[in-house]
Design a protein around this motif. Structure first.
Motif: not given
Length: 165
Positions: A64-85
């Motif tokens: 009925n619902a498909i959700i995920r936890e949000d992520f707010q990294g401070r740099s592309s180095r932090q964001n890239h792996p999470v957004f790849s996942a």
């Protein structure tokens, strides 16, 4: 009401299927996968995608619902792996005609709704998850209990269950 929720990181994403019946949440399945930080992001993303694909294939597509936890990294180095996942899990969902059904929920909102404070520690999150679900099984990693917390936060926010302190 069946909720599929992800705690998404590149190093160790977690997933849960949480069922809510008559205001009572029950964990039906929980899993995680660990990747090796020494491996390239592309390979790690494929490992995450394969894990998510197998999990969904094993547990079905009726949610009925498909959700995920949000992520707010401070740099592309932090964001890239999470957004790849995130992309890897999106790919797995899409193989079954599924998509995330609701916006991602911030980590602080998950903690505030489930634990009662936005800066809760991992052990406090796990204890609240156990109180709310009655789950006595083992969580192999914090990522598994975090995925359950994401599902519980969504259920609390949408009036399906009440937070107990």
């Amino acid at each position: 009401m069946k909720i599929l929720a992800f705690d998404t990181s590149m190093s160790s994403p977690g997933v849960v299927i949480l069922e809510v019946k008559r205001n009572k949440p029950t964990i039906l399945a929980v899993s995680h996968v660990k990747t090796d930080a020494k491996q390239p992001h592309g390979l790690r993303a494929e490992i995450v995608e394969a894990w998510a694909t197998v999990f969904i294939a094993r547990h079905g597509t009726d949610y009925n619902a498909i959700i995920r936890e949000d992520f707010q990294g401070r740099s592309s180095r932090q964001n890239h792996p999470v957004f790849s996942a995130w992309g890897a899990i999106d790919q797995a969902l899409n193989k079954f005609g599924l998509n995330f059904t609701h916006p991602a929920i911030s980590q602080s909102k998950v903690k505030r709704l489930v634990v009662g404070k936005g800066k809760a520690e991992k052990d406090e999150v796990e204890a609240a998850v156990r109180r709310l679900t009655g789950y006595a099984g083992e969580f192999a990693t914090d990522d598994e209990s975090d995925a359950v917390a994401v599902a519980l936060a969504w259920a609390i926010e949408n009036g399906l269950i009440k937070r107990c302190v």
